[in-house]
Write a protein that holds these residues in place. Structure first.
Motif, PDB file in Angstrom:
ATOM      1  N   ARG A  17      -8.641  -1.581  -2.284  1.00 30.90           N
ATOM      2  CA  ARG A  17      -7.924  -2.552  -1.442  1.00 30.90           C
ATOM      3  C   ARG A  17      -7.576  -1.914  -0.089  1.00 30.90           C
ATOM      4  NH1 ARG A  17      -4.086  -5.731  -5.861  1.00 30.90           N
ATOM      5  NH2 ARG A  17      -5.491  -5.315  -7.611  1.00 30.90           N
ATOM      6  N   ALA A  18      -7.075  -0.667  -0.176  1.00 33.91           N
ATOM      7  CA  ALA A  18      -6.680   0.035   1.058  1.00 33.91           C
ATOM      8  C   ALA A  18      -7.884   0.194   1.982  1.00 33.91           C
ATOM      9  CB  ALA A  18      -6.079   1.396   0.718  1.00 33.91           C
ATOM     10  N   ARG A  19      -9.012   0.594   1.392  1.00 33.50           N
ATOM     11  CA  ARG A  19     -10.202   0.831   2.217  1.00 33.50           C
ATOM     12  C   ARG A  19     -10.736  -0.464   2.818  1.00 33.50           C
ATOM     13  NH1 ARG A  19     -13.003   4.837  -2.202  1.00 33.50           N
ATOM     14  NH2 ARG A  19     -11.368   6.416  -2.140  1.00 33.50           N
ATOM     15  N   GLN A  20     -10.432  -1.577   2.144  1.00 38.61           N
ATOM     16  CA  GLN A  20     -10.866  -2.864   2.695  1.00 38.61           C
ATOM     17  C   GLN A  20      -9.837  -3.465   3.640  1.00 38.61           C
ATOM     18  OE1 GLN A  20     -13.164  -5.556   0.643  1.00 38.61           O
ATOM     19  NE2 GLN A  20     -13.994  -4.096  -0.844  1.00 38.61           N
ATOM     20  N   GLY A  21      -8.745  -2.718   3.885  1.00 37.10           N
ATOM     21  CA  GLY A  21      -7.834  -3.155   4.934  1.00 37.10           C
ATOM     22  C   GLY A  21      -6.498  -3.718   4.487  1.00 37.10           C
ATOM     23  N   VAL A  22      -6.155  -3.517   3.207  1.00 37.93           N
ATOM     24  CA  VAL A  22      -4.835  -3.963   2.747  1.00 37.93           C
ATOM     25  C   VAL A  22      -3.880  -2.775   2.837  1.00 37.93           C
ATOM     26  CG1 VAL A  22      -3.504  -4.876   0.802  1.00 37.93           C
ATOM     27  CG2 VAL A  22      -5.857  -5.655   1.187  1.00 37.93           C
ATOM     28  N   PHE A  23      -2.716  -3.005   3.379  1.00 35.94           N
ATOM     29  CA  PHE A  23      -1.744  -1.923   3.523  1.00 35.94           C
ATOM     30  C   PHE A  23      -0.382  -2.399   3.045  1.00 35.94           C
ATOM     31  CE2 PHE A  23       1.607   0.301   5.808  1.00 35.94           C
ATOM     32  CZ  PHE A  23       1.208   1.632   5.717  1.00 35.94           C
ATOM     33  N   LEU A  24       0.263  -1.566   2.219  1.00 32.55           N
ATOM     34  CA  LEU A  24       1.643  -1.863   1.809  1.00 32.55           C
ATOM     35  C   LEU A  24       2.571  -0.814   2.402  1.00 32.55           C
ATOM     36  CD1 LEU A  24       3.805  -3.301  -0.014  1.00 32.55           C
ATOM     37  CD2 LEU A  24       3.186  -1.672  -1.819  1.00 32.55           C
ATOM     38  N   ALA A  25       3.526  -1.276   3.198  1.00 27.81           N
ATOM     39  CA  ALA A  25       4.604  -0.373   3.625  1.00 27.81           C
ATOM     40  C   ALA A  25       5.653  -0.420   2.521  1.00 27.81           C
ATOM     41  CB  ALA A  25       5.193  -0.825   4.950  1.00 27.81           C
ATOM     42  N   PHE A  26       5.873   0.726   1.891  1.00 24.92           N
ATOM     43  CA  PHE A  26       6.706   0.770   0.690  1.00 24.92           C
ATOM     44  C   PHE A  26       8.191   0.584   0.999  1.00 24.92           C
ATOM     45  CE2 PHE A  26       4.231   2.686  -2.993  1.00 24.92           C
ATOM     46  CZ  PHE A  26       2.995   2.383  -2.457  1.00 24.92           C
ATOM     47  N   GLN A  27       8.856  -0.099   0.083  1.00 27.68           N
ATOM     48  CA  GLN A  27      10.317  -0.185   0.191  1.00 27.68           C
ATOM     49  C   GLN A  27      10.928   1.204   0.000  1.00 27.68           C
ATOM     50  OE1 GLN A  27      12.210  -2.734  -2.703  1.00 27.68           O
ATOM     51  NE2 GLN A  27      14.201  -2.580  -1.689  1.00 27.68           N
ATOM     52  N   TYR A  28      10.391   1.943  -0.963  1.00 36.78           N
ATOM     53  CA  TYR A  28      10.851   3.308  -1.198  1.00 36.78           C
ATOM     54  C   TYR A  28       9.662   4.248  -1.068  1.00 36.78           C
ATOM     55  CZ  TYR A  28      14.719   0.704  -3.236  1.00 36.78           C
ATOM     56  OH  TYR A  28      15.756  -0.169  -3.427  1.00 36.78           O
ATOM     57  N   PRO A  29       9.364   4.710   0.139  1.00 38.88           N
ATOM     58  CA  PRO A  29       8.207   5.609   0.316  1.00 38.88           C
ATOM     59  C   PRO A  29       8.367   6.855  -0.556  1.00 38.88           C
ATOM     60  CG  PRO A  29       8.995   4.804   2.432  1.00 38.88           C
ATOM     61  CD  PRO A  29      10.026   4.409   1.413  1.00 38.88           C
ATOM     62  N   VAL A  30       7.260   7.289  -1.119  1.00 36.75           N
ATOM     63  CA  VAL A  30       7.281   8.363  -2.111  1.00 36.75           C
ATOM     64  C   VAL A  30       7.132   9.719  -1.419  1.00 36.75           C
ATOM     65  CG1 VAL A  30       6.062   9.269  -4.136  1.00 36.75           C
ATOM     66  CG2 VAL A  30       6.301   6.807  -3.835  1.00 36.75           C
ATOM     67  N   GLU A  31       7.891  10.696  -1.888  1.00 40.12           N
ATOM     68  CA  GLU A  31       7.761  12.065  -1.359  1.00 40.12           C
ATOM     69  C   GLU A  31       6.562  12.735  -2.016  1.00 40.12           C
ATOM     70  OE1 GLU A  31      11.450  14.115  -1.906  1.00 40.12           O
ATOM     71  OE2 GLU A  31      12.580  12.618  -0.766  1.00 40.12           O
ATOM     72  N   LEU A  32       5.768  13.416  -1.226  1.00 42.83           N
ATOM     73  CA  LEU A  32       4.609  14.133  -1.763  1.00 42.83           C
ATOM     74  C   LEU A  32       4.854  15.627  -1.562  1.00 42.83           C
ATOM     75  CD1 LEU A  32       1.698  11.941  -0.293  1.00 42.83           C
ATOM     76  CD2 LEU A  32       2.882  11.688  -2.483  1.00 42.83           C
TER      77      LEU A  32
END
Lengths: 450, 262
Positions: B85-100
């Protein structure tokens, strides 16, 4: 000699055979005999309650194998220089001492021109030459009174490395020790011994690598003794890349003088059972050590790090930071003990062990502990075990990374915190490519939001 | 009207979407349609299912789709893995972005951009090209340039995390951006910066779905459509005025008027 029973006939047979062909100076004959007697009395430790040093590591598989001493072969063991150079960090400008099945290989080694009086040689030559410093230093730090593996190594002392750095000498290029095990008809045991004596205000970089090419069940029982004089600094790296069926016990004993500093980084993969037993004694004010480690286990491997730091004197500092990556049904043990003796006031110590657990069956026993007998100290310790969870993976996937790439990135980032502290370029490069390549990069996904 | 270039194709069609998690229904039949160039606001009280909707669109795995379909530019979105999905252009801005932990923002963004480029048949960016692009986008979203050298989201303030999401959006240039409560936890200055960033990224060829509890973000990003979600259903749709009306009268007003009409 007492009439005690011989508990390990195979070792005993080899001990007697080797004693006959390696006479050596009388002090050495006596040392080996005393060590053998002590080993026979102690026997191999058993994992049991109350035996804190061996509580989580079962030695029965090791005890069940009658390891042979390697047959004398030509000094390259059939290895070519190119192969050896790919097995461990290497630079032509360094002093590289290569040992094949416990025996020094002059043909595969390269000795850089002597730097500021530093003496690097194989231990066998030093013993044959009855070197004074070796006689005075050997078995001074690695006591075998209460340590069966040190006793066994000492009973079989024959080869290894001897390094003496005189006062004020700065050895600019590292001393590189590469111990290679090759296949024999039966599982083999070697007992490499390394003696490092660093004078005052001197500097040394030492790299030790232990690699096994066989895929079999060889046993390496290594001992390092290192005395670091006043004001000196040593950078030490210890790499163990064993086979999944290999056995390794590494006993390292470091004694530090006033205002000396030691950084030591340990990297361990493989082994059916590997034990790194590391003791640093901060024996004078101003001494400091910084110990780091990275261990990666998979399959049914078992890696046990027993790290002891002894703050024997006031104003001493220690840092201990180990990380583990576990997968499969493997098991890791971290036992870190920092002791602050009664008059070691103003000691400053931190120890941390962090683990990344990639499967449900892998297990880590992490036991950092502090024994504090002084009252004016700053000490802390902590341990964690975490995993790669669904939320983390989903976040990375939502940016276009597939799971395998995301997992690999997380594992490498976890390892990088230790790997990136390595300042010697060739060692860092080796770790990033060869060592990191041997770390599993697959993970079971844990959890997720309810 | 759906030609192969997708020119007149809707960006997103959601039909009768039912979603369950842990045996309880949280979306109970959602329908809406998003065209390129549009901004849709999904509003609703806590627990109405709006974050679920955002996460289902991005492919979060723990939800069970029990009924309905989601068509993204003519393709079955629900059949795709999240990375697809991401590669086809879908993007979700997370409510709680995850720490990596340990993963540098620079490295992560480069890998994300390269994955997208590979999907589009383009070559990986060189480090220099990537740096240039990153610098440009960093200025655009008014983010601290140091952020790219730091570990993703680790030790970031709430506002930094949200801004970092918008930076990622700017780097990936999605066709469909879903912003899940990106306004929550932001002070007024951070909100303005985030909204400015989103506005700069808004174009005729992409679409934005804004999920929010409050109307305040809509003062900065004017939506074309507002949908009110309650108990897993869209109970009312309208233009920007609906958001203002909600702000004034509260969700109870909608609830009462919906119940009265049933």
């Amino acid at each position: 000699m007492t009439t005690s029973t011989i508990r390990y006939p195979r070792y005993h047979e080899d001990f007697q055979a080797l004693a006959a062909i390696r006479p050596g100076p009388s002090w050495l004959v006596d040392l080996r005999a005393a060590a053998w007697d002590r080993f026979n009395e102690l026997g191999l430790p058993t994992a049991r309650r109350g035996n804190e040093r061996w509580k989580y590591t079962n030695l029965r598989p090791l005890a069940a194998i009658a390891f042979e001493s390697p047959q004398a072969t030509d000094s390259t063991g059939g290895l070519d220089a190119g192969t050896v150079r790919s097995l461990a960090p290497w630079d032509e400008a360094w002093t590289n001492l290569v040992f094949v099945d416990g025996k020094f290989s002059e043909a595969l080694s390269t000795i850089a021109p002597a730097q500021n009086g530093t003496v690097c040689s194989d231990l066998a030559s030093a013993l044959n030459g009855n070197s004074g410093p070796v006689r005075d230093g050997l078995a001074q730090l690695a006591s075998f009174d209460d340590d069966a593996f040190a006793a066994l190594n000492t009973a079989f002392i024959n080869d290894g490395a001897s390094i003496q750095v005189p006062d004020n000498a700065v050895t600019a290029s590292p001393v590189n020790l590469v111990f290679v095990s090759t296949a024999g008809p039966q599982p083999q045991v070697t007992h490499p011994r390394t003696l490092v004596q660093v004078g005052r205000n001197a500097r040394l970089t030492l790299v030790e690598s232990y690699v096994d090419l066989t895929g079999g069940s060889n046993f390496t029982n290594a001992v390092l003794e290192m005395a670091v004089g006043q004001g000196s600094h040593v950078d030490h790296f210890r790499l163990l890349m064993d086979t999944p069926d290999g056995f390794h016990v590494g006993t390292s004993r470091v004694l530090q003088g006033q205002d000396s500093s030691v950084t030591s980084s340990s990297f361990t993969t493989g082994a059916a059972m590997a034990r790194n037993d590391f003791l640093v004694t901060l024996d004078a004010p101003g001494a400091s050590c910084d110990l780091r480690g990275l261990y990666a286990t998979t399959g049914s491997q078992h890696i046990d790090n027993l790290i002891n730091i002894d703050h024997a004197k006031p104003h001493t500092t220690s840092r201990l930071f180990y990380k583990g990556i576990l997968s499969g049904k493997s098991r890791a043990v971290f036992g870190g003990t920092v002791t602050v003796r009664r008059d070691a006031q103003k000691a400053d110590s931190r120890q941390t062990d962090k683990n990344l657990v990639l499967s449900h069956e892998a297990e880590v026993d992490s036991k950092p502990s502090l024994l504090i007998y002084a009252d004016d100290v700053q000490c802390g310790h902590g341990a964690t075990a975490g995993h790669i969870d669904q939320d983390t993976l989903f976040y990375m996937q939502s940016r276009g990374l597939d799971r395998a790439t995301a997992t690999k990135m997380l594992i490498q980032a976890f390892a990088a915190e230790i790997v990136d502290t390595v300042g010697v370029e060739q060692v860092h490069g080796f770790l990033e490519t060869v060592f990191a390549g041997s770390i599993p990069a697959e993970s079971v996904v844990f959890g997720g939001r309810p | 009207m759906n030609d192969s270039n997708g020119n007149n194709q809707p960006m997103l069609e959601v039909h009768d979407l039912h979603v369950k998690v842990a045996d309880s229904g949280i979306l109970n039949g959602i329908d809406f349609l998003v065209n390129a160039g549009e901004v849709h606001a999904i509003m609703g009280p806590n627990g109405s299912g709006k974050s679920t909707l955002a996460n289902v669109l991005a492919g979060r795995p723990e939800y069970e789709i029990t009924q309905g379909e989601v068509v993204y530019r003519g393709n079955d979105l629900l059949a795709m893995e999240p990375e697809e999905r991401a590669r086809q252009g879908v993007f979700l801005a997370f409510q709680y972005p995850v720490e990596l932990p340990g993963v540098r923002a620079w490295q992560f963004l480069k890998a994300a951009v390269d994955a997208l480029r590979e999907h589009n048949g383009e070559e990986e960016l060189s480090a220099r090209e990537f740096d240039r692009m990153l610098r440009e986008k960093i200025q655009m979203v008014e983010i601290d340039p140091d952020l790219a050298r730091r570990t993703v989201n680790e030790g970031f303030s709430g506002g930094e995390k949200k801004r970092n999401e918008i930076l990622q959006m700017a780097m990936l240039e999605p066709k469909l951006a879903v912003l899940d409560e990106t306004d929550s936890g932001l002070d007024i200055d951070a909100l303005r910066i985030v909204a400015d960033g989103v506005n700069k990224l808004r174009s005729d060829s992409n679409a934005i779905v804004l999920v929010t509890h409050y109307q305040r973000m809509l003062n900065y990003i004017t939506p074309d459509f507002v949908h009110v979600l309650m108990d897993g259903r869209i109970v009312r749709s309208g233009g920007p005025a609906l958001a203002h009306e909600l702000e004034e009268k509260g969700y109870d007003w909608i609830r009462e008027s919906v119940e009265a009409s049933q």
